[in-house]
Write an enzyme that holds these catalytic residues in place. Sequence first.
Site, PDB file in Angstrom:
ATOM      1  N   HIS A 157       0.832  -5.848   4.197  1.00 11.26           N
ATOM      2  CA  HIS A 157       1.015  -5.165   5.486  1.00 11.26           C
ATOM      3  C   HIS A 157      -0.215  -4.370   5.895  1.00 11.26           C
ATOM      4  O   HIS A 157      -0.545  -4.278   7.088  1.00 11.26           O
ATOM      5  CB  HIS A 157       2.274  -4.282   5.447  1.00 11.26           C
ATOM      6  CG  HIS A 157       2.109  -2.963   4.791  1.00 11.26           C
ATOM      7  ND1 HIS A 157       2.096  -2.805   3.433  1.00 11.26           N
ATOM      8  CD2 HIS A 157       1.956  -1.720   5.308  1.00 11.26           C
ATOM      9  CE1 HIS A 157       1.955  -1.516   3.137  1.00 11.26           C
ATOM     10  NE2 HIS A 157       1.862  -0.838   4.262  1.00 11.26           N
TER      11      HIS A 157
ATOM     12  N   LEU B 124       1.605   7.367   2.930  1.00 12.15           N
ATOM     13  CA  LEU B 124       2.183   6.077   3.286  1.00 12.15           C
ATOM     14  C   LEU B 124       2.106   5.176   2.055  1.00 12.15           C
ATOM     15  O   LEU B 124       1.354   5.458   1.123  1.00 12.15           O
ATOM     16  CB  LEU B 124       1.419   5.446   4.453  1.00 12.15           C
ATOM     17  CG  LEU B 124       1.395   6.253   5.748  1.00 12.15           C
ATOM     18  CD1 LEU B 124       0.394   5.648   6.731  1.00 12.15           C
ATOM     19  CD2 LEU B 124       2.783   6.329   6.368  1.00 12.15           C
ATOM     20  N   SER B 125       2.834   4.068   2.075  1.00 11.11           N
ATOM     21  CA  SER B 125       2.807   3.210   0.891  1.00 11.11           C
ATOM     22  C   SER B 125       1.400   2.674   0.634  1.00 11.11           C
ATOM     23  O   SER B 125       1.007   2.509  -0.522  1.00 11.11           O
ATOM     24  CB  SER B 125       3.814   2.063   1.010  1.00 11.11           C
ATOM     25  OG  SER B 125       3.585   1.301   2.169  1.00 11.11           O
ATOM     26  N   GLU B 126       0.622   2.412   1.698  1.00 16.00           N
ATOM     27  CA  GLU B 126      -0.772   2.007   1.500  1.00 16.00           C
ATOM     28  C   GLU B 126      -1.670   2.523   2.620  1.00 16.00           C
ATOM     29  O   GLU B 126      -1.250   2.614   3.776  1.00 16.00           O
ATOM     30  CB  GLU B 126      -0.928   0.479   1.444  1.00 16.00           C
ATOM     31  CG  GLU B 126      -0.996  -0.089   0.049  1.00 16.00           C
ATOM     32  CD  GLU B 126       0.363  -0.483  -0.487  1.00 16.00           C
ATOM     33  OE1 GLU B 126       0.465  -0.768  -1.694  1.00 16.00           O
ATOM     34  OE2 GLU B 126       1.317  -0.488   0.308  1.00 16.00           O
ATOM     35  N   THR B 127      -2.888   2.848   2.219  1.00 16.23           N
ATOM     36  CA  THR B 127      -3.980   3.114   3.153  1.00 16.23           C
ATOM     37  C   THR B 127      -5.082   2.103   2.866  1.00 16.23           C
ATOM     38  O   THR B 127      -5.473   1.920   1.708  1.00 16.23           O
ATOM     39  CB  THR B 127      -4.526   4.544   2.993  1.00 16.23           C
ATOM     40  OG1 THR B 127      -3.504   5.485   3.355  1.00 16.23           O
ATOM     41  CG2 THR B 127      -5.742   4.772   3.883  1.00 16.23           C
TER      42      THR B 127
END
Length: 262
Positions: free
Chosen positions: A73, A44-47
Site C-alpha cells: 500500500h 501509520l502502519s508504514e511510511t
Amino acid sequence: MNIKIYQIDAFASQLFKGNPAAVCPLSEWLPDEKMRLIAAENNLSETAFFVQKNGQVELRWFTPKIEVNLCGHATLATAYVFFEEMGYPEDVIRFQTKSGELTVEKRNHMYMLNFPAKHAEPTSAYPQQMLDALKCNPVEILKHTNDFIVVVRTQQEVAQLSPDHTLLKNSGIRAVGVTAVGDEVDFVSRFFAPGSGVDEDPVTGSVHTMLIPYWAKKLNKEVFYAKQLSERGGTLKCKLIGDRVEIGGAAKLFLKGEIYLH
C-alpha cells in the site's frame, strides 16, 4: 531541514477507507533510526521514503518499529505522489527496493502494482500460540519464511475474528493472514503483523503476493477481486502472471505538508 510529507489512503476510492500511508521524498537518505522515528511519529502502519538519483527511484518502507522489505500500500501511495503530485510523465514507474525492481502502472483511476509472487507451502510447524490467539478453526495452514497463512471456511469467520494481540505478539511470528472464499468477491482476508509492530493492517498488498498464487490454484483462475475485511476495508484487483502478481487499487490524497527536522 524540512521534508515534504503526503498521506494517501491506498486501495480506496474514498477518504477514510483503505490503508493510509505516509510518503516522504528525500534528496538523500537519512540515518535509518531517523527514518524509523519519523515513521513512529506518523504512527501509520508504514511510511515510505524515496530518493531519486542516477535516473532511478530508490524506495524504502518503515513501520513505527522496523524497516520492512516489502510493502504494497505504501508503494501504491508513492506511485500516486509521482503521478498526481509530481507530474510523472509516463504510465509506468519503476522503484528499486530491497525486494528488487517493483513497477506501478497507472490505468485510468487505478494503480497496478507488479510484485514477485510468493508461494506459501502447507506446514505443520506453527506455534500453537498463534492459533490460540486467533481463536479460529483452520482448514489449512501455510508458511513462507516467517509469515503464515491460515485458511478458514467462510467469510463470516474472517470477519468475526477477534484476536488476542498480546498472545499473538508472544507467539514469535512476524505476520499472519487469515483468508477464506468470499461471498461477493473471490476471496477475503485479514492481516496481523505483531512482529512488525502492527496489530492489524487495514489493507495489505504484500500478503496478496502469497494469497494470489494460493487462490489462483484453488479457484482455477488468474484474475479475481479480493477484499480485506478490516474496519476500514479495501478492495483489490488481483492477477497471477507467471512468477509475478499484479495488485491494483485506487488511492485518495488526505494531506500534504512539511516535517520540520530542526
